[in-house]
Scaffold this motif. Structure first.
Motif, PDB file in Angstrom:
ATOM      1  N   GLU A 129      10.816 -32.455  64.971  1.00  0.00           N
ATOM      2  CA  GLU A 129      10.036 -33.683  64.855  1.00  0.00           C
ATOM      3  C   GLU A 129      10.724 -34.622  63.869  1.00  0.00           C
ATOM      4  OE1 GLU A 129       5.491 -35.230  63.858  1.00  0.00           O
ATOM      5  OE2 GLU A 129       5.916 -33.082  64.074  1.00  0.00           O
ATOM      6  N   VAL A 130      11.267 -35.721  64.376  1.00  0.00           N
ATOM      7  CA  VAL A 130      12.059 -36.641  63.567  1.00  0.00           C
ATOM      8  C   VAL A 130      11.156 -37.685  62.919  1.00  0.00           C
ATOM      9  CG1 VAL A 130      13.916 -38.346  63.593  1.00  0.00           C
ATOM     10  CG2 VAL A 130      14.068 -36.311  65.054  1.00  0.00           C
ATOM     11  N   ARG A 131      11.360 -37.892  61.619  1.00  0.00           N
ATOM     12  CA  ARG A 131      10.611 -38.894  60.866  1.00  0.00           C
ATOM     13  C   ARG A 131      11.590 -39.884  60.239  1.00  0.00           C
ATOM     14  NH1 ARG A 131       5.536 -36.730  59.455  1.00  0.00           N
ATOM     15  NH2 ARG A 131       4.935 -35.255  61.103  1.00  0.00           N
ATOM     16  N   VAL A 132      11.348 -41.169  60.462  1.00  0.00           N
ATOM     17  CA  VAL A 132      12.191 -42.219  59.891  1.00  0.00           C
ATOM     18  C   VAL A 132      11.470 -42.813  58.691  1.00  0.00           C
ATOM     19  CG1 VAL A 132      13.295 -44.452  60.297  1.00  0.00           C
ATOM     20  CG2 VAL A 132      13.267 -42.716  62.109  1.00  0.00           C
ATOM     21  N   LEU A 133      12.178 -42.947  57.571  1.00  0.00           N
ATOM     22  CA  LEU A 133      11.639 -43.535  56.349  1.00  0.00           C
ATOM     23  C   LEU A 133      12.139 -44.972  56.242  1.00  0.00           C
ATOM     24  CD1 LEU A 133      12.510 -40.514  54.044  1.00  0.00           C
ATOM     25  CD2 LEU A 133      10.279 -41.006  55.070  1.00  0.00           C
ATOM     26  N   GLY A 134      11.230 -45.914  56.090  1.00  0.00           N
ATOM     27  CA  GLY A 134      11.617 -47.315  56.048  1.00  0.00           C
ATOM     28  C   GLY A 134      11.621 -47.907  57.455  1.00  0.00           C
ATOM     29  N   PRO A 135      12.169 -49.122  57.604  1.00  0.00           N
ATOM     30  CA  PRO A 135      12.798 -49.938  56.553  1.00  0.00           C
ATOM     31  C   PRO A 135      11.765 -50.550  55.612  1.00  0.00           C
ATOM     32  CG  PRO A 135      12.696 -51.171  58.595  1.00  0.00           C
ATOM     33  CD  PRO A 135      12.190 -49.791  58.922  1.00  0.00           C
ATOM     34  N   PHE A 136      12.272 -51.043  54.476  1.00  0.00           N
ATOM     35  CA  PHE A 136      11.423 -51.656  53.469  1.00  0.00           C
ATOM     36  C   PHE A 136      11.587 -53.171  53.486  1.00  0.00           C
ATOM     37  CE2 PHE A 136      12.046 -47.313  52.203  1.00  0.00           C
ATOM     38  CZ  PHE A 136      10.802 -46.929  51.725  1.00  0.00           C
ATOM     39  N   ALA A 137      10.606 -53.855  52.965  1.00  0.00           N
ATOM     40  CA  ALA A 137      10.608 -55.318  52.967  1.00  0.00           C
ATOM     41  C   ALA A 137      11.861 -55.861  52.284  1.00  0.00           C
ATOM     42  CB  ALA A 137       9.358 -55.837  52.249  1.00  0.00           C
ATOM     43  N   ASN A 138      12.448 -56.882  52.907  1.00  0.00           N
ATOM     44  CA  ASN A 138      13.656 -57.540  52.384  1.00  0.00           C
ATOM     45  C   ASN A 138      14.826 -56.579  52.232  1.00  0.00           C
ATOM     46  OD1 ASN A 138      12.207 -60.035  52.046  1.00  0.00           O
ATOM     47  ND2 ASN A 138      11.328 -59.187  50.156  1.00  0.00           N
ATOM     48  N   ASN A 139      14.777 -55.489  53.004  1.00  0.00           N
ATOM     49  CA  ASN A 139      15.853 -54.495  52.944  1.00  0.00           C
ATOM     50  C   ASN A 139      16.088 -54.015  51.514  1.00  0.00           C
ATOM     51  OD1 ASN A 139      17.815 -52.826  54.126  1.00  0.00           O
ATOM     52  ND2 ASN A 139      19.447 -54.296  53.767  1.00  0.00           N
ATOM     53  N   ALA A 140      14.995 -53.818  50.774  1.00  0.00           N
ATOM     54  CA  ALA A 140      15.073 -53.433  49.364  1.00  0.00           C
ATOM     55  C   ALA A 140      14.268 -52.158  49.141  1.00  0.00           C
ATOM     56  CB  ALA A 140      14.561 -54.560  48.480  1.00  0.00           C
ATOM     57  N   PRO A 141      14.864 -51.007  49.369  1.00  0.00           N
ATOM     58  CA  PRO A 141      14.151 -49.747  49.144  1.00  0.00           C
ATOM     59  C   PRO A 141      13.890 -49.526  47.665  1.00  0.00           C
ATOM     60  CG  PRO A 141      16.454 -49.321  49.664  1.00  0.00           C
ATOM     61  CD  PRO A 141      16.234 -50.787  49.883  1.00  0.00           C
ATOM     62  N   PRO A 142      12.907 -48.691  47.319  1.00  0.00           N
ATOM     63  CA  PRO A 142      12.574 -48.442  45.911  1.00  0.00           C
ATOM     64  C   PRO A 142      13.564 -47.471  45.269  1.00  0.00           C
ATOM     65  CG  PRO A 142      11.132 -47.164  47.337  1.00  0.00           C
ATOM     66  CD  PRO A 142      11.970 -48.025  48.248  1.00  0.00           C
ATOM     67  N   TYR A 143      14.680 -47.974  44.796  1.00  0.00           N
ATOM     68  CA  TYR A 143      15.698 -47.133  44.166  1.00  0.00           C
ATOM     69  C   TYR A 143      15.166 -46.529  42.863  1.00  0.00           C
ATOM     70  CZ  TYR A 143      18.980 -49.571  47.280  1.00  0.00           C
ATOM     71  OH  TYR A 143      19.635 -50.086  48.371  1.00  0.00           O
ATOM     72  N   LEU A 144      15.481 -45.272  42.636  1.00  0.00           N
ATOM     73  CA  LEU A 144      15.068 -44.606  41.402  1.00  0.00           C
ATOM     74  C   LEU A 144      15.559 -45.348  40.166  1.00  0.00           C
ATOM     75  CD1 LEU A 144      15.654 -40.803  42.132  1.00  0.00           C
ATOM     76  CD2 LEU A 144      13.468 -42.005  41.993  1.00  0.00           C
ATOM     77  N   ALA A 145      16.794 -45.851  40.222  1.00  0.00           N
ATOM     78  CA  ALA A 145      17.420 -46.448  39.047  1.00  0.00           C
ATOM     79  C   ALA A 145      16.745 -47.735  38.598  1.00  0.00           C
ATOM     80  CB  ALA A 145      18.901 -46.703  39.311  1.00  0.00           C
ATOM     81  N   TYR A 146      15.852 -48.317  39.391  1.00  0.00           N
ATOM     82  CA  TYR A 146      15.120 -49.483  38.923  1.00  0.00           C
ATOM     83  C   TYR A 146      14.354 -49.167  37.638  1.00  0.00           C
ATOM     84  CZ  TYR A 146      15.949 -52.235  43.195  1.00  0.00           C
ATOM     85  OH  TYR A 146      16.521 -52.961  44.213  1.00  0.00           O
ATOM     86  N   ALA A 147      13.988 -47.908  37.466  1.00  0.00           N
ATOM     87  CA  ALA A 147      13.248 -47.511  36.272  1.00  0.00           C
ATOM     88  C   ALA A 147      14.066 -47.689  35.003  1.00  0.00           C
ATOM     89  CB  ALA A 147      12.804 -46.053  36.394  1.00  0.00           C
ATOM     90  N   LEU A 148      15.395 -47.734  35.117  1.00  0.00           N
ATOM     91  CA  LEU A 148      16.258 -47.858  33.943  1.00  0.00           C
ATOM     92  C   LEU A 148      16.275 -49.266  33.373  1.00  0.00           C
ATOM     93  CD1 LEU A 148      19.336 -45.766  35.164  1.00  0.00           C
ATOM     94  CD2 LEU A 148      17.426 -45.014  33.731  1.00  0.00           C
TER      95      LEU A 148
END
Length: 267
Positions: A138-157
């Motif tokens: 069973e294939v699951r696709v994550l995204g896409p996100f608005a404005n092609n801007a996924p929630p990168y972990l490093a934004y927390a830095l």
């Protein structure tokens, strides 16, 4: 090494458009195992950043190693604190590297994550950003996100954004027959099933071939070779018109996949 009864196939190929632009493959993958379990991770660096493959390569290794350390310290994937702790481990490494490098490296550390931790009792699938995963076909696709801007972990830095590692599935390991993790290039590959290879009558085929065909698990280079074949440009000379005709490779984006398949006859 892990005693879990799974064979592994993994590979990555540079996307056609990245090759044209002279950019590196910004995907990465890592599979590590210990007596406590098995961890598989894929990552995709932010395409607008010139060196995001650095963060992707560091990220997959840190996630895999940190997960194994937590398992060795009696961490359980079915506990609520497992993923938040794993996230903090990764962010601590990235923060230390930013200080040591002495330059603005935030752009280098923007990468998505799709991963899995398998233990004898439970299997946890998790993510941060876009990508693809498949459990037992069973294939699951994550995204896409608005404005092609996924929630990168490093934004927390930089902003303190609470970008979490999100649990996608938690199942008994005994119920796992096939598990596939992929970057977003795999979602494009899935749409090409009926497409013919350049200068060939052969069709790309369904994603399921990557876990149903034994060759991908008996030959460690078979998956890489298949992805490379799909993305090989075909050039033909038209002597009458005195020109070269080019058929481009099929994978526009970097494409990375890790497939785990339960060994036949093993519970």
């Amino acid at each position: 090494m892990s005693s879990l009864p799974f064979d592994v196939a993994a590979a990555s190929v540079q996307g056609r458009e990245h090759a044209r632009a002279g950019r590196n493959n910004q995907d990465a993958w890592c599979v590590r195992a210990s007596e406590h379990g098995l961890v598989a991770v894929v990552a995709d660096g932010c395409g607008s950043q010139p060196c995001s493959e650095l963060g992707a390569q560091l990220g997959v290794r840190r996630v895999a190693q940190a997960a194994l350390v937590r398992l060795a310290e009696d961490g359980r994937v079915d506990e609520a604190g497992f993923l938040p702790g794993l996230r903090e481990d990764v962010l601590c490494l990235l923060s230390e590297l930013r200080r040591e490098l002495g330059r603005d490296t935030l752009g280098d550390f923007l990468f998505t994550v799709v991963g899995a931790v398998l233990t004898p009792s439970h299997t946890l699938v998790f993510s941060a950003g876009d990508g693809v995963w498949c459990l037992n076909g069973e294939v699951r696709v994550l995204g896409p996100f608005a404005n092609n801007a996924p929630p990168y972990l490093a934004y927390a830095l930089s902003s303190g954004a609470q970008t979490p590692l999100v649990a996608q599935a938690l199942v008994p390991t005994q119920d796992v027959r096939v598990l596939m993790l992929g970057t977003d290039g795999v979602s494009d590959l899935a749409k090409l099933a009926q497409t013919r290879l350049p200068a060939s009558d052969e069709q790309v085929g369904e994603l399921s071939r990557f876990w149903t065909e034994d060759r991908y698990f008996t030959n460690p280079d078979a998956l890489r070779r298949r992805l490379a074949m799909l993305n090989r440009e075909h050039v033909r000379a038209d002597f009458e018109a005195r020109r070269l005709e080019r058929a481009p490779g099929l994978l526009a984006d970097d494409t990375t996949m890790v497939v785990l398949r339960r060994r036949m006859g093993r519970a």
